[in-house]
Motif scaffolding. Structure first.
Motif, short mmCIF file in Angstrom:
data_model
loop_
_atom_site.label_atom_id
_atom_site.label_comp_id
_atom_site.label_asym_id
_atom_site.label_seq_id
_atom_site.Cartn_x
_atom_site.Cartn_y
_atom_site.Cartn_z
N GLY A 35 0.87 -1.09 0.07
CA GLY A 35 -0.12 -0.01 0.01
C GLY A 35 0.88 1.24 0.05
O GLY A 35 2.08 1.17 0.05
N TYR A 36 0.17 2.33 0.08
CA TYR A 36 0.94 3.62 0.25
C TYR A 36 1.98 3.90 1.31
O TYR A 36 1.50 3.47 2.31
CB TYR A 36 -0.01 4.88 -0.14
CG TYR A 36 -0.61 4.75 -1.57
CD1 TYR A 36 0.05 5.78 -2.40
CD2 TYR A 36 -1.77 4.35 -1.90
CE1 TYR A 36 -0.21 5.83 -3.72
CE2 TYR A 36 -2.29 4.57 -3.20
CZ TYR A 36 -1.61 5.21 -4.15
OH TYR A 36 -1.92 5.35 -5.23
N HIS A 37 2.92 4.27 1.21
CA HIS A 37 3.91 4.32 2.35
C HIS A 37 3.24 5.65 3.24
O HIS A 37 2.93 6.55 2.67
CB HIS A 37 5.27 4.84 1.91
CG HIS A 37 6.43 4.82 3.14
ND1 HIS A 37 6.36 5.50 4.21
CD2 HIS A 37 7.25 3.98 3.23
CE1 HIS A 37 7.02 5.33 4.78
NE2 HIS A 37 7.87 4.35 4.30
N PRO A 38 3.28 5.36 4.58
CA PRO A 38 2.63 6.47 5.33
C PRO A 38 3.18 7.80 5.37
O PRO A 38 2.58 8.70 5.54
CB PRO A 38 2.54 5.68 6.77
CG PRO A 38 3.46 4.52 6.81
CD PRO A 38 3.66 4.19 5.38
N GLN A 39 4.47 7.76 5.14
CA GLN A 39 5.19 8.96 5.24
C GLN A 39 5.31 9.51 3.71
O GLN A 39 6.19 10.62 3.59
CB GLN A 39 6.55 8.80 5.68
CG GLN A 39 6.54 8.53 7.33
CD GLN A 39 7.85 8.21 7.69
OE1 GLN A 39 8.76 8.82 7.50
NE2 GLN A 39 8.08 7.28 8.51
N GLY A 40 4.75 9.09 2.71
CA GLY A 40 4.66 9.47 1.34
C GLY A 40 5.64 8.95 0.45
O GLY A 40 6.09 7.83 0.55
N ARG A 41 6.27 9.70 -0.38
CA ARG A 41 7.04 9.44 -1.49
C ARG A 41 8.40 9.08 -1.09
O ARG A 41 9.15 9.95 -0.33
CB ARG A 41 7.25 10.38 -2.63
CG ARG A 41 7.90 10.04 -4.08
CD ARG A 41 8.05 11.17 -4.91
NE ARG A 41 6.74 11.76 -5.35
CZ ARG A 41 6.24 11.69 -6.40
NH1 ARG A 41 6.70 10.67 -7.38
NH2 ARG A 41 4.97 12.26 -6.81
N GLU A 42 9.27 8.33 -1.60
CA GLU A 42 10.72 8.15 -1.34
C GLU A 42 11.35 8.16 -2.90
O GLU A 42 10.99 7.61 -3.64
CB GLU A 42 11.21 6.73 -0.63
CG GLU A 42 12.67 6.87 -0.56
CD GLU A 42 13.01 5.44 0.11
OE1 GLU A 42 13.89 5.57 0.96
OE2 GLU A 42 12.68 4.52 -0.19
N GLU A 100 5.81 17.89 -8.62
CA GLU A 100 4.89 17.09 -7.71
C GLU A 100 5.92 17.01 -6.33
O GLU A 100 5.26 17.28 -5.21
CB GLU A 100 4.76 15.76 -7.98
CG GLU A 100 3.97 15.59 -9.47
CD GLU A 100 4.14 13.91 -9.77
OE1 GLU A 100 4.22 13.29 -9.06
OE2 GLU A 100 3.81 14.02 -11.25
N LEU A 101 7.05 16.99 -6.29
CA LEU A 101 8.05 17.00 -5.07
C LEU A 101 7.63 18.25 -4.42
O LEU A 101 7.72 18.20 -3.00
CB LEU A 101 9.38 16.80 -5.49
CG LEU A 101 9.78 15.39 -6.42
CD1 LEU A 101 11.23 15.65 -6.62
CD2 LEU A 101 9.40 14.14 -5.38
N VAL A 102 7.57 19.46 -5.07
CA VAL A 102 7.37 20.75 -4.35
C VAL A 102 6.14 20.71 -3.76
O VAL A 102 5.95 21.09 -2.58
CB VAL A 102 7.62 21.71 -5.42
CG1 VAL A 102 7.16 23.28 -4.73
CG2 VAL A 102 8.79 21.86 -5.70
N ARG A 103 5.14 20.20 -4.56
CA ARG A 103 3.58 20.21 -3.87
C ARG A 103 3.70 19.21 -2.43
O ARG A 103 3.01 19.55 -1.92
CB ARG A 103 2.48 19.65 -4.75
CG ARG A 103 2.46 20.70 -5.98
CD ARG A 103 1.04 20.35 -6.74
NE ARG A 103 1.23 19.14 -7.60
CZ ARG A 103 1.75 19.27 -8.73
NH1 ARG A 103 2.13 20.32 -9.44
NH2 ARG A 103 1.96 17.97 -9.49
#
Length: 245
Positions: free
Chosen positions: A115-122, A208-211
């Motif tokens: 599933g999606y990582h709880p802390q977002g993107r790596e 996307e990273l900035v957002r």
């Protein structure tokens, strides 16, 4: 090679395609794996998002599963069919190497949770730390305890499959690498990426990273080569060449 020997037959399950601008500059996912795998392998590429699965798993001496822009948790029909096929490959003890999406798909196929990582993107170049179990592993045993690797993902293996052996982790991602049985490996990081490909990803992802509250300029400045991580592809090749079924 004697008359009775043959090149191991390896299928690359292509599970998607990269950004158009990156594909124009560097080729696509399958090109990167073909570059890293040994030319002594008899390699076939099958795009499982658009084509039938490549026969029976036991028809092959090895399987590689690429990354993808898709999400395993969406459980698209092609992905679920590929997961069932991979489970049969593991049962048949066909060597498997799943990377990023392939890592997650393998875990899902074998009873893990994705599933999606709880802390977002790596994303970017990060350090992977190997576990004590990796010292005895055929692919990881010769690698240093810590090494840089290229990463870009939003989903993760949240729970390993039963009987999986954890081989690698990082500060952000607890399940960077695992093995199930004697010869089925999943790695979240990208051994097929060069540092130039990693930079290209960060450049495309920058808005996307900035957002998301990340700093693309800092991530770009931190990108560096990851030669130890890239050794996994020739090491998987060597495993297939020396453990031919």
């Amino acid at each position: 090679m004697t008359s009775r020997q043959r090149h191991p037959r390896v299928v690359i399950l292509k599970t998607g395609t990269t950004y158009p601008s990156i594909r124009e500059r560097f080729g696509d996912f399958d090109d990167w794996f073909l570059r890293g795998l040994s030319p002594a392998l008899d390699t076939t590429v099958t795009d499982v998002t658009a084509n039938d699965l490549p026969g029976e798993p036991a028809d092959w001496d090895g399987v590689v599963v690429t990354g993808s822009p898709a999400m395993v948790s969406d459980r698209e029909s092609w992905s679920e069919a590929a997961a069932r096929w991979l489970a049969r490959a593991v049962d048949a003890r066909v060597p498997v190497l799943g990377v990023c999406y392939g890592h997650q798909l393998l875990a899902h196929a074998l009873g893990g949770e994705v599933g999606y990582h709880p802390q977002g993107r790596e994303t970017g170049t990060r350090e992977v730390e190997l576990t004590a179990a990796a010292a005895e592993d055929p692919l990881f045993g010769a690698l240093p305890r810590r090494f840089p690797a290229q990463l870009t993902h939003r989903q993760s293996v949240l729970r390993l499959p039963p009987e999986a052996i954890l081989l690698g982790r990082s500060a952000f991602e607890p399940h960077q690498a695992f093995r199930v049985g004697p010869c089925a490996w999943g790695v979240q990081f990208h051994p097929e990426f060069t540092d130039a490909v990693m930079r290209a990803y960060l450049e495309v992802q920058a808005p996307e990273l900035v957002r998301e509250g990340l700093a693309p300029d800092r991530l770009l400045a931190d990108v560096r080569p990851a030669p130890q991580a890239s050794q996994l592809l020739p090491r998987f090749s060597d495993y297939l060449l020396t453990h031919q079924r």
